[in-house]
Scaffold this motif. Sequence first.
Motif, PDB file in Angstrom:
ATOM      1  N   ILE A   1       2.892  12.477  -2.813  1.00  0.00           N
ATOM      2  CA  ILE A   1       2.948  13.079  -4.144  1.00  0.00           C
ATOM      3  C   ILE A   1       3.435  12.029  -5.134  1.00  0.00           C
ATOM      4  O   ILE A   1       4.109  11.065  -4.756  1.00  0.00           O
ATOM      5  CB  ILE A   1       3.859  14.321  -4.189  1.00  0.00           C
ATOM      6  N   ASP A   2       3.054  12.235  -6.381  1.00  0.00           N
ATOM      7  CA  ASP A   2       3.548  11.387  -7.464  1.00  0.00           C
ATOM      8  C   ASP A   2       4.712  12.101  -8.121  1.00  0.00           C
ATOM      9  O   ASP A   2       4.650  13.299  -8.388  1.00  0.00           O
ATOM     10  CB  ASP A   2       2.470  11.168  -8.534  1.00  0.00           C
ATOM     11  N   ILE A   3       5.755  11.353  -8.386  1.00  0.00           N
ATOM     12  CA  ILE A   3       6.880  11.838  -9.184  1.00  0.00           C
ATOM     13  C   ILE A   3       7.063  10.804 -10.281  1.00  0.00           C
ATOM     14  O   ILE A   3       7.620   9.730 -10.045  1.00  0.00           O
ATOM     15  CB  ILE A   3       8.167  11.994  -8.355  1.00  0.00           C
ATOM     16  N   GLY A   4       6.535  11.119 -11.459  1.00  0.00           N
ATOM     17  CA  GLY A   4       6.517  10.124 -12.526  1.00  0.00           C
ATOM     18  C   GLY A   4       5.660   8.954 -12.097  1.00  0.00           C
ATOM     19  O   GLY A   4       4.496   9.118 -11.739  1.00  0.00           O
TER      20      GLY A   4
ATOM     21  N   ARG B   1       5.637   7.042  -5.987  1.00  0.00           N
ATOM     22  CA  ARG B   1       4.824   7.659  -4.939  1.00  0.00           C
ATOM     23  C   ARG B   1       5.778   7.978  -3.796  1.00  0.00           C
ATOM     24  O   ARG B   1       6.509   7.115  -3.318  1.00  0.00           O
ATOM     25  CB  ARG B   1       3.753   6.672  -4.478  1.00  0.00           C
ATOM     26  N   ARG B   2       5.800   9.231  -3.382  1.00  0.00           N
ATOM     27  CA  ARG B   2       6.675   9.648  -2.294  1.00  0.00           C
ATOM     28  C   ARG B   2       5.870  10.391  -1.238  1.00  0.00           C
ATOM     29  O   ARG B   2       4.883  11.062  -1.525  1.00  0.00           O
ATOM     30  CB  ARG B   2       7.804  10.553  -2.795  1.00  0.00           C
TER      31      ARG B   2
END
Length: 75
Positions: free
Chosen positions: A48-51, A54-55
């Motif tokens: 997932i993208d958080i800002g 990439r996590r």
Amino acid sequence: MDEHGTLTPLTDDDPAPVLLTVEEAARCLRIGRTTCFALIRSGELESIDIGRLRRVPADAPAAYLARRRAAQRAA
């Protein structure tokens, strides 16, 4: 973070992380960072993208491995 706003390292009392960096996910799978990014790009490894970050969800490496093992058994 502690009361002074500085990051504190994880200890044995802290819960397991929910998200991993790409590098941490790569270490879990014992693969290189570039290979891990290729798996993410292809959709084989969930991320997932958080800002701008990439996590990888902490359960995603195990799910990827389970899918690979099942596919290998079916072949």
